[in-house]
Design an enzyme around this catalytic site. Structure first.
Site, PDB file in Angstrom:
ATOM      1  N   SER A 108       0.819  -1.213   0.000  1.00 28.65           N
ATOM      2  CA  SER A 108       0.000   0.000   0.000  1.00 28.65           C
ATOM      3  C   SER A 108       0.851   1.261   0.000  1.00 28.65           C
ATOM      4  O   SER A 108       0.384   2.324  -0.407  1.00 28.65           O
ATOM      5  CB  SER A 108      -0.874   0.042   1.253  1.00 28.65           C
ATOM      6  OG  SER A 108      -1.702  -1.076   1.328  1.00 28.65           O
TER       7      SER A 108
ATOM      8  N   HIS B 291      -2.378  -3.355  -6.333  1.00 28.23           N
ATOM      9  CA  HIS B 291      -2.864  -3.052  -4.980  1.00 28.23           C
ATOM     10  C   HIS B 291      -4.336  -3.418  -4.826  1.00 28.23           C
ATOM     11  O   HIS B 291      -5.218  -2.730  -5.339  1.00 28.23           O
ATOM     12  CB  HIS B 291      -2.643  -1.550  -4.700  1.00 28.23           C
ATOM     13  CG  HIS B 291      -2.999  -1.138  -3.319  1.00 28.23           C
ATOM     14  ND1 HIS B 291      -3.786  -0.053  -3.041  1.00 28.23           N
ATOM     15  CD2 HIS B 291      -2.682  -1.683  -2.125  1.00 28.23           C
ATOM     16  CE1 HIS B 291      -3.934   0.056  -1.741  1.00 28.23           C
ATOM     17  NE2 HIS B 291      -3.272  -0.912  -1.160  1.00 28.23           N
TER      18      HIS B 291
ATOM     19  N   GLU C  63      -5.675  -1.287  -7.859  1.00 27.50           N
ATOM     20  CA  GLU C  63      -4.858  -0.205  -8.418  1.00 27.50           C
ATOM     21  C   GLU C  63      -3.574  -0.812  -8.998  1.00 27.50           C
ATOM     22  O   GLU C  63      -2.814  -1.455  -8.276  1.00 27.50           O
ATOM     23  CB  GLU C  63      -4.514   0.814  -7.327  1.00 27.50           C
ATOM     24  CG  GLU C  63      -5.730   1.589  -6.847  1.00 27.50           C
ATOM     25  CD  GLU C  63      -5.432   2.491  -5.656  1.00 27.50           C
ATOM     26  OE1 GLU C  63      -6.026   3.572  -5.578  1.00 27.50           O
ATOM     27  OE2 GLU C  63      -4.607   2.121  -4.797  1.00 27.50           O
TER      28      GLU C  63
ATOM     29  N   ASN D  64      -6.258   5.852  -1.341  1.00 33.75           N
ATOM     30  CA  ASN D  64      -5.820   6.369  -0.043  1.00 33.75           C
ATOM     31  C   ASN D  64      -5.630   7.884  -0.066  1.00 33.75           C
ATOM     32  O   ASN D  64      -5.780   8.545   0.958  1.00 33.75           O
ATOM     33  CB  ASN D  64      -4.552   5.659   0.433  1.00 33.75           C
ATOM     34  CG  ASN D  64      -4.882   4.250   0.924  1.00 33.75           C
ATOM     35  OD1 ASN D  64      -6.019   3.968   1.302  1.00 33.75           O
ATOM     36  ND2 ASN D  64      -3.902   3.366   0.899  1.00 33.75           N
TER      37      ASN D  64
HETATM   38  N1  LIG Z   1      -4.349  -5.134   5.424  1.00 35.64           N
HETATM   39  C1  LIG Z   1      -4.815  -4.304   4.502  1.00 35.64           C
HETATM   40  O1  LIG Z   1      -5.903  -3.708   4.652  1.00 35.64           O
HETATM   41  C2  LIG Z   1      -4.068  -4.127   3.206  1.00 35.64           C
HETATM   42  C3  LIG Z   1      -4.744  -3.607   2.079  1.00 35.64           C
HETATM   43  C4  LIG Z   1      -4.052  -3.487   0.865  1.00 35.64           C
HETATM   44  C5  LIG Z   1      -2.711  -3.841   0.800  1.00 35.64           C
HETATM   45  N2  LIG Z   1      -2.074  -4.327   1.921  1.00 35.64           N
HETATM   46  C6  LIG Z   1      -0.664  -4.728   1.780  1.00 35.64           C
HETATM   47  O2  LIG Z   1      -0.598  -6.151   1.758  1.00 35.64           O
HETATM   48  C7  LIG Z   1       0.621  -6.591   2.340  1.00 35.64           C
HETATM   49  C8  LIG Z   1       0.305  -7.607   3.416  1.00 35.64           C
HETATM   50  O3  LIG Z   1      -0.553  -7.019   4.344  1.00 35.64           O
HETATM   51  P1  LIG Z   1      -1.432  -7.924   5.346  1.00 35.64           P
HETATM   52  O4  LIG Z   1      -2.367  -6.987   6.020  1.00 35.64           O
HETATM   53  O5  LIG Z   1      -1.910  -9.121   4.649  1.00 35.64           O
HETATM   54  O6  LIG Z   1      -0.273  -8.350   6.387  1.00 35.64           O
HETATM   55  P2  LIG Z   1      -0.291  -9.541   7.444  1.00 35.64           P
HETATM   56  O7  LIG Z   1       0.571  -9.078   8.574  1.00 35.64           O
HETATM   57  O8  LIG Z   1      -1.682 -10.004   7.725  1.00 35.64           O
HETATM   58  O9  LIG Z   1       0.452 -10.747   6.661  1.00 35.64           O
HETATM   59  C9  LIG Z   1       1.785 -10.657   6.260  1.00 35.64           C
HETATM   60  C10 LIG Z   1       2.292 -12.084   6.070  1.00 35.64           C
HETATM   61  O10 LIG Z   1       3.594 -12.016   5.482  1.00 35.64           O
HETATM   62  C11 LIG Z   1       4.330 -13.091   6.008  1.00 35.64           C
HETATM   63  N3  LIG Z   1       5.759 -12.855   5.780  1.00 35.64           N
HETATM   64  C12 LIG Z   1       6.611 -12.037   6.446  1.00 35.64           C
HETATM   65  N4  LIG Z   1       7.832 -12.101   5.889  1.00 35.64           N
HETATM   66  C13 LIG Z   1       7.751 -12.970   4.845  1.00 35.64           C
HETATM   67  C14 LIG Z   1       8.688 -13.460   3.895  1.00 35.64           C
HETATM   68  N5  LIG Z   1       9.964 -13.061   3.896  1.00 35.64           N
HETATM   69  N6  LIG Z   1       8.248 -14.352   2.990  1.00 35.64           N
HETATM   70  C15 LIG Z   1       6.956 -14.776   2.966  1.00 35.64           C
HETATM   71  N7  LIG Z   1       6.036 -14.340   3.854  1.00 35.64           N
HETATM   72  C16 LIG Z   1       6.425 -13.461   4.775  1.00 35.64           C
HETATM   73  C17 LIG Z   1       3.939 -13.133   7.476  1.00 35.64           C
HETATM   74  O11 LIG Z   1       4.261 -14.384   8.079  1.00 35.64           O
HETATM   75  C18 LIG Z   1       2.446 -12.883   7.377  1.00 35.64           C
HETATM   76  O12 LIG Z   1       1.731 -14.090   7.262  1.00 35.64           O
HETATM   77  C19 LIG Z   1       1.356  -5.342   2.813  1.00 35.64           C
HETATM   78  O13 LIG Z   1       2.300  -4.986   1.841  1.00 35.64           O
HETATM   79  C20 LIG Z   1       0.252  -4.287   2.898  1.00 35.64           C
HETATM   80  O14 LIG Z   1       0.725  -2.980   2.631  1.00 35.64           O
HETATM   81  C21 LIG Z   1      -2.714  -4.491   3.110  1.00 35.64           C
END
Ligand SMILES: NC(=O)c1ccc[n+]([C@@H]2O[C@H](COP(=O)([O-])OP(=O)(O)OC[C@H]3O[C@@H](n4cnc5c(N)ncnc54)[C@H](O)[C@@H]3O)[C@@H](O)[C@H]2O)c1
Length: 293
Positions: free
Chosen positions: A125, A146, A158, A197
């Site tokens: 994001s 995204h 996006e 955003n």
């Molecule tokens: N949560 C939201 O609302 C949202 C919305 C859009 C985009 N995002 C983006 O999505 C991405 C993930 O967000 P999330 O909310 O799912 O996070 P999250 O914390 O729920 O999950 C992240 C996962 O990544 C894993 N991880 C960490 N290091 C790793 C590695 N080296 N290799 C493989 N897996 C690994 C962790 O074990 C975890 O399961 C981020 O980049 C965030 O910016 C999040």
């Protein structure tokens, strides 16, 4: 080498958290063989359980056929080994923890292990894909893709190109997004906050300023957004739902990028956080939830 949509058969989703698991299921439902990779076996197991119960609910509600649900679950493969998983990937969506060093290492590995034609995208994001493009050795095949939360439900994706993403890659990512049943929107260059955003930030900033100046109450501003503008939630209700700590984190990240004073964390939000009011999850934010939740 250009990558046509027909070349995409195997999808790899890196990260099985809130976003990754739902993105993976979206791809599996669209007919793609999909590997979900995470460094945590526990997270993979939780993600699997979560998706099985999600599909059961959809089937019970009559929104998904039992056979389609079963087929989609069978298209999913689970792995803790990114090097192995990358070897057969035609299209990668990285959705791991939002930290640049973590993502840089993942993209370095993907660049080394994935086939030359594989397109490598990030669901980040706040981090533009240009920050991880060079370590892949194929910057022209890298961009942001995204999704919104919850990814199984939200239609918009996006697609953000950086200055070296090729036309070919953009075209294939847009078409792939459509084949996932989503609606892609294209950003011609990286910009902090992308589109959604930024729009949300502008509304929140204005709402916070109106309330801080005593022009209207938080409740009346939310009522106006809902009943005059047709927003499903008022800006304060939405900030409480997202979490004021997350709102502050986004503001800090945006300000670090733009150095624009209007992007700084808002003093009202900072003051609420100092009182331990993080929004719904802590029982109080702009509103009190302790009795209703
Ligand atoms: N949560 C939201 O609302 C949202 C919305 C859009 C985009 N995002 C983006 O999505 C991405 C993930 O967000 P999330 O909310 O799912 O996070 P999250 O914390 O729920 O999950 C992240 C996962 O990544 C894993 N991880 C960490 N290091 C790793 C590695 N080296 N290799 C493989 N897996 C690994 C962790 O074990 C975890 O399961 C981020 O980049 C965030 O910016 C999040």
């Amino acid at each position: 080498m250009s990558t046509s949509i027909e070349m995409i058969e195997n999808v790899l989703v890196v990260g099985a958290g809130a976003m990754g698991r739902q993105i993976a299921m979206t791809a599996a439902l669209a007919g793609y063989r999909t590997t979900v990779q995470d460094i945590s076996a526990d997270m993979l197991s939780t993600a699997r359980t979560d998706l099985v119960s999600w599909t059961k609910e959809r089937v019970v509600k009559g929104k998904l056929q039992q056979g389609d649900a079963q087929d989609a679950l069978e298209r999913l493969t689970w792995s803790t080994d990114v090097e192995h998983a990358a070897v057969t990937a035609d299209f990668v969506i990285e959705a791991a923890t939002e930290r640049l060093p973590v993502k840089t290492e993942i993209f370095r590995t993907l660049g080394r292990c994935a086939p030359d034609h594989a397109i490598l995208t990030t669901n980040s994001s706040t981090l533009g894909s240009s920050k991880v493009a060079d370590v892949t050795g194929r910057p022209e095949k890298v961009c942001n893709m995204h999704f919104f939360n919850p990814a199984l439900v939200m239609k918009c994706v996006e697609v953000v190109r950086h200055d070296r993403t090729s036309e070919d890659t953009v075209g294939t990512v847009l078409e792939f997004t459509r084949r996932l049943g989503k609606l892609p929107v294209l950003l011609s260059r990286e910009i902090p906050g992308f589109i959604a955003n930024r729009l949300m930030g502008a509304v929140q900033r204005e709402a916070l300023d109106l309330a801080a100046a005593g022009i209207a109450t938080v409740e009346d501003i939310d009522t106006t957004a809902r009943t005059a503008l047709g927003h499903p939630m008022g800006p304060f209700e939405l900030m409480d739902m997202i979490g004021l700590d997350v709102i502050n984190f986004i503001a800090e990240a945006t300000y670090a990028d733009t150095q624009d004073d209007s992007d700084k964390p808002h003093p009202t939000v900072t003051a609420l956080l100092a009182q331990g009011r993080q929004g719904r999850k802590s029982g109080a934010g702009f509103y009190d939830y302790a009795q209703s939740s």
